[in-house]
Motif scaffolding. Sequence first.
Motif, mmCIF file in Angstrom:
data_model
loop_
_atom_site.group_PDB
_atom_site.id
_atom_site.type_symbol
_atom_site.label_atom_id
_atom_site.label_comp_id
_atom_site.label_asym_id
_atom_site.label_seq_id
_atom_site.Cartn_x
_atom_site.Cartn_y
_atom_site.Cartn_z
ATOM 1 N N THR A 106 0.843 -1.192 0.000
ATOM 2 C CA THR A 106 0.000 0.000 0.000
ATOM 3 C C THR A 106 0.875 1.237 0.000
ATOM 4 N N GLY A 107 0.316 2.316 -0.505
ATOM 5 C CA GLY A 107 1.039 3.584 -0.532
ATOM 6 C C GLY A 107 0.702 4.491 0.632
ATOM 7 N N ASN A 108 -0.441 4.262 1.299
ATOM 8 C CA ASN A 108 -0.898 5.152 2.365
ATOM 9 C C ASN A 108 -1.577 4.324 3.475
ATOM 10 N N PRO A 109 -0.860 3.974 4.531
ATOM 11 C CA PRO A 109 0.568 4.248 4.777
ATOM 12 C C PRO A 109 1.447 3.280 3.990
ATOM 13 N N PRO A 110 2.728 3.606 3.798
ATOM 14 C CA PRO A 110 3.608 2.694 3.051
ATOM 15 C C PRO A 110 3.742 1.358 3.766
ATOM 16 N N SER A 111 3.482 0.280 3.059
ATOM 17 C CA SER A 111 3.626 -1.050 3.643
ATOM 18 C C SER A 111 3.804 -2.065 2.523
#
Length: 484
Positions: free
Chosen positions: A409-414
């Motif tokens: 994911t970009g939001n949050p980075p994971s």
Amino acid sequence: MASSVRWTTRQPARIAAGGLLVVAATFLPGADSAADAQRAEISLDYNCQFPEGSYAVKAVVAGRFPVGGRVGRPVEPRDVTVDVDLPKAALDELAGPDATAVSAVVQLKVLHAMSKESATADWSGLTAPAQDIAGQDGLKLEAAGAVPTATFGSPGTATLSASDLTLALSPLKEDGSAAVPDGIDVACRLVDGADGTLASLTIGGPAEEKPAEPTPEDLPDLPDLAGKLPPSQREKLNDARHTARAEGDTDPEPCPFPPFSVPTPAETYVAGFTNVKKLNSAALLGPARLNVILMKTYIADPCTDTFTVLSEADFDYNGRRQLPPSQGTFLTYGFMPTTATMVLSQVGPPALITSVSHNSDPRIPEDTTVSAEFELTISDVRVNGEPLDVGPNCRTVKPIKQTLYAFGTGNPPSGYTVNRGGTMSGETYIPAFTGCGVDEDLSPLMTASISGGGNFIKMTQAPLCVVSNPDSPDCPAKKPIPER
């Protein structure tokens, strides 16, 4: 082992070796190391047979060794050095009419022992740079280099102990060229009663392999997303189709927008492990350089609030499309060491990186698949230290088709994204082998012992260094630490 000496011109040894079932069962290489390591340094006394006589020689063997491991998991000795003190009498023999320096390759026999079983592994290729010998009263040869890993086939306490040495000495002229004779092989026997124990390792039972999350079954089957989108996006796609049909549009698919291309060069490194199911062992892959062309194709789909990015990648090792060679040692039935070198060469088109992002989700999730084809070749096989000639063309009969899956994911980075890197996982099917053996066909034996499915693979990618942005903190490209 009797002491012996041989004047020789350097040539590769060709020695027939038995134990073919041992080779087929255990020879694929790998590497792993424990987080904690024990430092070992021991001083040993040897009797070394030179052309003119036998001399007492002292050697110091040192290195870092894991404190333990798991059945089927390779353990890796690191920072191994062997310092050999040559007496003046030995130097006088080496200092011929035109020899002013000497370099060396040191081969150390290492005893692997567990319970009542033991066998000897061959730590060869420890090299000592050239040093002047003219007028010296003694000389210390400082040899170092990578050594094979060891994999144990049963739980218990294992020991690694230094044993006999072989010194391949190369006298040199003042200009660095070979003197005459150009090589002297000296056998050194450990004095009776010497304790060469380097390390004691506790080997535990097999560790349970857990695939990375999410599993391949949880990920979209790209590029066909129909039926596998989240409900809200699937409803948007169906509504768009119904509207198009009601308006008499002959094309029931109003999306996606026409694709376009923004090719962007980048580079990174990947490293990881693959389990070889039939061998109950693991092989280290990389670190390997990867040249990437981002956004060869960019497809926006407003009907599903997704965009798909297609990129390409090629491995690069000394200008060849392959991963670096990997070499290691495995212990058959817990005690018989067998070593070999494995090379994975990329064949066919560049690796295809397909990444789909979902804009309607505030997390900005990204599903990625990476697909490529490889040819697996095997060489430099040794059984209990003796070479076994499998020939130059021992390889899989057809390419290995490898697909890795990742999610982030970009939001949050994971998790994993193409730009940020992370871990990818999948399974490997190893095809049958062909071209193995010189005097006899070993291909069926290799196929029966190695080929098949269910081989879990996990790779770690470092962040991309985009060539057009050399000031980025991700440039130059970094080498990742592979994850289990």
